[in-house]
Scaffold this active site. Structure first.
Site, PDB file in Angstrom:
ATOM      1  N   ASP A  76       0.824  -1.219   0.000  1.00 26.78           N
ATOM      2  CA  ASP A  76       0.000   0.000   0.000  1.00 26.78           C
ATOM      3  C   ASP A  76       0.856   1.267   0.000  1.00 26.78           C
ATOM      4  OD1 ASP A  76      -2.361  -1.670   0.350  1.00 26.78           O
ATOM      5  OD2 ASP A  76      -1.746  -1.852   2.442  1.00 26.78           O
TER       6      ASP A  76
ATOM      7  N   LYS B 229       2.403   2.163  -5.122  1.00 30.35           N
ATOM      8  CA  LYS B 229       3.098   1.672  -6.314  1.00 30.35           C
ATOM      9  C   LYS B 229       2.318   1.968  -7.591  1.00 30.35           C
ATOM     10  CE  LYS B 229       3.543  -2.540  -4.672  1.00 30.35           C
ATOM     11  NZ  LYS B 229       3.172  -2.309  -3.261  1.00 30.35           N
TER      12      LYS B 229
ATOM     13  N   GLY C 171      -3.656  -4.668  -4.678  1.00 31.02           N
ATOM     14  CA  GLY C 171      -4.482  -3.668  -5.350  1.00 31.02           C
ATOM     15  C   GLY C 171      -3.715  -2.394  -5.627  1.00 31.02           C
ATOM     16  N   HIS C 172      -3.894  -1.859  -6.823  1.00 31.39           N
ATOM     17  CA  HIS C 172      -3.279  -0.590  -7.198  1.00 31.39           C
ATOM     18  C   HIS C 172      -4.372   0.384  -7.634  1.00 31.39           C
ATOM     19  CE1 HIS C 172       0.742  -2.758  -8.321  1.00 31.39           C
ATOM     20  NE2 HIS C 172       0.602  -2.559  -7.023  1.00 31.39           N
TER      21      HIS C 172
ATOM     22  N   GLN D  99       2.260  -6.158  -3.269  1.00 29.13           N
ATOM     23  CA  GLN D  99       2.512  -6.196  -1.820  1.00 29.13           C
ATOM     24  C   GLN D  99       3.790  -5.441  -1.475  1.00 29.13           C
ATOM     25  OE1 GLN D  99       1.951  -9.650  -3.157  1.00 29.13           O
ATOM     26  NE2 GLN D  99      -0.211  -9.599  -2.739  1.00 29.13           N
TER      27      GLN D  99
END
Length: 428
Positions: free
Chosen positions: A13, A16, A40-41, A223
């Site tokens: 988080d 990225k 998740g991005h 991650q």
């Protein structure tokens, strides 16, 4: 030509998505090399918000985007994500998206087993997303996984499926659960094969060919390094290697093709799920960091735990991944604080240490040693150069550089792509 690997230096988080999106304009290919749809991005482009889990971030910039062999793919999740992005106006074509024929699949029984095992742990939960990532990687190393190539080879699929179901049905029987139907899984795999076949490539050869043509390749991790299966806060980690060396094995290339490693680092620290977190703030300051930073998981919506910047952790992960430069994100979240603290060391049983302990039980005993710096209490948003930043913000960045023994290459001051200060271009 420069090939850059991007990794998170904390517990994920770190932002990225935005940095990879920013870099992807300068890249020809973006390759995702590990993880699954538990990552998740979030990318903000022209005030439109894109939420990605499996698709590489470069796809929003219409760059060739590769899902590498190191990724575990839930076909349901991938197809759903493709459809969602297409509903936002971006057509996902085989020219744009390439899926490795060696990537492993996450199937419904992986998710079922994941949830059963996590729920059985009671108060000792790891804090997984329950999406089958762990069991899928277990099948991979147990040599019973169904790979993308098996979708199109009935003989190998039959052998692998027999091995997998023999293993999993014994476990389900012991848990008094229904056995997995082989016919049902085969029918599902036939359906997936029709949709995915146009996207499947020998991505290893594609990357090597692009490198020979002097293309810029961006390797995208998921991650953070402290969730690495070998080097993170084990057992409160993910099921894959998240450090930079995985970009080679997870893409099918040699490490000599990687020219630069960029570490994405949040200007404070967050963590989702259970596990030790030395600089966590269980107070109003921690709540304020979460509110200003909108700290909720992209995939699960879970509230992130928040704390001050931990220089011990980032110094450790810089060494782990051989990081050449740091992209410092969400600096603007600290704009209103009168004082800002940095964790510069640990105390365990009255003994001072400056390294990350191997055992998580030791990490849980840590009392952080803080250094206090003056805040800047001015907006950093819209700053385009380092010189435009408030004086105390520059001092904060310089202090971080010294503590982690790594230069800051980029500074992000908002979710907007243009609010990025470039100090050193990773694509030299």
């Amino acid at each position: 030509m420069t090939n850059v690997t991007v990794v998170g230096t904390q517990w994920g988080d770190e932002g990225k998505g935005k940095i990879v999106d920013w870099l992807s304009e300068r890249a020809d290919i973006v390759a995702r090399f590990q993880g699954g749809h538990n990552a998740g991005h979030t990318i903000v482009l022209n005030k439109k918000v894109y939420k990605l889990s499996l698709l590489p971030s470069g796809i929003i910039r219409k760059k060739t985007s590769i899902i590498g062999n190191g990724v575990v793919i839930d076909p349901y999740a991938l197809i759903d994500e493709i459809k969602k992005i297409e509903n936002q106006g971006l057509k996902i074509t085989p020219r744009l998206l390439k899926i490795s024929n060696k990537a492993n699949l996450i199937l419904p029984y992986h998710q079922e087993l994941d949830l059963l095992r996590e729920n059985a742990k009671g108060n000792n939960k790891i804090g997984t997303t329950g999406r089958g990532i762990g069991p899928a990687y277990e099948d991979k190393v147990g040599r019973r996984a169904i790979r993308v190539c098996d979708l199109f080879n009935k003989e190998s699929r039959e052998k692998q499926l027999k091995t997998a179901l023999t293993h999993h049905n014994i476990i389900l029987k012991g848990l008094n659960k229904k056995p997995i139907s082989k016919a049902k899984i085969n029918k599902m795999l036939d359906k997936f094969s029709l949709f995915l076949k146009p996207f499947v490539f020998n991505t290893m050869e594609l990357i090597i060919s692009a490198d020979k043509k002097n293309k810029n390749i961006l390797f995208e991790g998921a991650q953070g390094s402290m969730l690495d299966i070998d080097h993170g806060t084990y057992p409160f980690v993910t099921s894959s290697n998240t450090v930079s060396s995985q970009s080679a094995s997870g893409s099918g290339i040699g490490p000599s093709l990687i020219n630069n490693v960029l570490g994405i680092t949040k200007a404070y620290t967050t963590r989702v799920g259970n596990g030790p977190f030395p600089s966590e703030l269980n107070n109003k300051t921690g709540q304020l960091l979460g509110q200003i930073g909108h700290e909720f998981g992209v995939v699960t919506g879970r509230k992130r735990r928040c704390g001050w910047f931990d220089a011990v952790i980032v110094n450790y992960t810089v060494k782990l991944s051989g990081i050449n430069g740091i992209a410092l994100t969400k600096l603007d979240v600290l704009d209103t604080f009168k004082e800002i603290k940095i964790c510069v060391g640990y105390k365990i049983n009255n003994k001072i240490i400056n390294t990350v302990p191997e055992s998580y039980t030791d990490m849980e005993k840590i009392k952080p040693i803080y250094e206090t710096l003056k805040g800047w209490q001015k907006s950093t948003q819209k700053c385009k150069t380092f010189s435009e930043l408030p004086s105390n913000a520059k001092k904060y960045i310089k202090r971080i550089e010294k503590l982690i023994d790594c230069p800051v290459s980029m500074v992000s001051t908002s979710p907007e792509r243009d609010d990025t200060i470039l100090l050193t271009n990773p694509f030299k």
